[in-house]
Design an enzyme around this catalytic site. Structure first.
Site, PDB file in Angstrom:
ATOM      1  N   SER A  49      40.602  41.950  31.838  1.00 56.17           N
ATOM      2  CA  SER A  49      39.714  42.408  32.913  1.00 56.17           C
ATOM      3  C   SER A  49      40.143  43.745  33.497  1.00 56.17           C
ATOM      4  O   SER A  49      39.301  44.531  33.937  1.00 56.17           O
ATOM      5  CB  SER A  49      39.622  41.349  34.015  1.00 56.17           C
ATOM      6  N   HIS A  69      42.112  44.245  38.594  1.00 55.79           N
ATOM      7  CA  HIS A  69      40.764  44.801  38.688  1.00 55.79           C
ATOM      8  C   HIS A  69      40.762  46.153  39.401  1.00 55.79           C
ATOM      9  O   HIS A  69      40.186  47.128  38.904  1.00 55.79           O
ATOM     10  CB  HIS A  69      39.838  43.822  39.417  1.00 55.79           C
TER      11      HIS A  69
END
Length: 297
Positions: free
Chosen positions: A191, A241
């Site tokens: 991610s 992230h």
């Protein structure tokens, strides 16, 4: 004075045009347009991108970032998806492999046992963890994001620059995780790299003057999912992230620098210099955290 008139072509000032070169942004008429993977480029940018002003190479189509337009513009994305899938299957078959690849800062399995983690010299974990997933829904979600965000970005940047964004975004996300996450908490997943591609896509859209609202909506939605807690004990690494998103955006600012007439020759230096600078910044963060954790023992 008529302010509504279109600008004239930089080579043929008497010809009004609404088209601009996607690299240097100079107005170009139909005679001067050279088709590229994204929009059109002027003859000078094509020659500068090819490294020569003569021969067939001068007409080689280039991406907006100056990369060569590939026959399969999504090849690197496909390979990355394949590597992630292969590592997922390998970890499923050999569960102990995940323990060796996941991101850990500093961890001791048992009293008197050996220390494990990045701070003990296992720096490979910073990148290998970005290819590791232990749940099917985890890899499926990340690979969908990689395909839909990464595919168009690879086509716009070219293979080498796109791969640099992916790997450095993964490293940047891991560096922030390493810095801000408790050292005994394991982190894994692609991610951070995918968020890096998203950050680069935002910069690309701004550079191309695309409508920004749909993309900003996607970014906000992804960030909401990042910070809203899930049930069932699931946890999302906001550090990866945010670290990946910022890293990808910083890289894109350098990679998508317009090739002006005076600075076209230095464009590659700026692009790869940006990559080196981002790598060194991540290295400094990693070194600081390693020193901090090492001092605890």
């Amino acid at each position: 004075m008529d302010t509504d008139r279109l600008p004239g072509c930089y080579r043929h000032p008497d010809r009004e045009t609404g088209i601009r070169c996607t690299r240097c942004e100079r107005p170009i008429c139909p005679e001067c347009m050279i088709s590229a993977s994204v929009g059109f480029q002027c003859p000078e940018c094509v020659r500068a991108g090819s490294g020569s002003g003569r021969g067939p190479a001068a007409n080689t189509p280039r991406t907006i970032a100056g990369g060569v337009v590939a026959a399969d513009p999504h090849l690197v994305t496909k390979i990355l998806i394949g590597i992630n899938a292969a590592v997922f299957l390998a970890a499923a078959a050999f569960p102990e492999l995940a323990i060796q690849l996941e991101l850990l800062g500093r961890y001791r399995e048992q009293i008197g046992g050996p220390l494990e983690g990045v701070s003990t010299g296992e720096y490979h974990r910073l990148l290998t963890s970005a290819f590791l997933h232990v749940e099917w829904w985890h890899i499926v979600g990340n690979m969908f994001g990689l395909w839909f965000i990464g595919g168009p970005l690879e086509q716009a940047l070219g293979r080498a620059r796109y791969l640099a964004v992916y790997l450095l975004s993964a490293l940047g996300g891991s560096a922030v995780v390493y810095l801000l996450t408790p050292p005994n908490v394991a982190t894994l997943g692609a991610s951070g790299a995918v968020f890096g591609l998203l950050g680069a896509t935002v910069v690309l859209a701004r550079r191309m003057r695309y409508e920004m609202r749909p993309l900003i909506t996607v970014v906000v939605f992804m960030l909401v999912l990042t910070f809203v807690p899930f049930g069932g004990g699931l946890s999302v690494s906001w550090q990866a992230h945010i670290g990946g998103l910022v890293t990808g955006a910083l890289l894109a600012l350098g990679l998508l620098r317009p090739a002006t007439k005076s600075g076209a020759r230095n464009r590659k230096l700026v692009q790869w210099g940006t990559c080196v600078a981002v790598f060194l910044l991540a290295a400094v963060v990693i070194a600081v955290r390693t020193a901090e954790l090492s001092a605890l023992t």
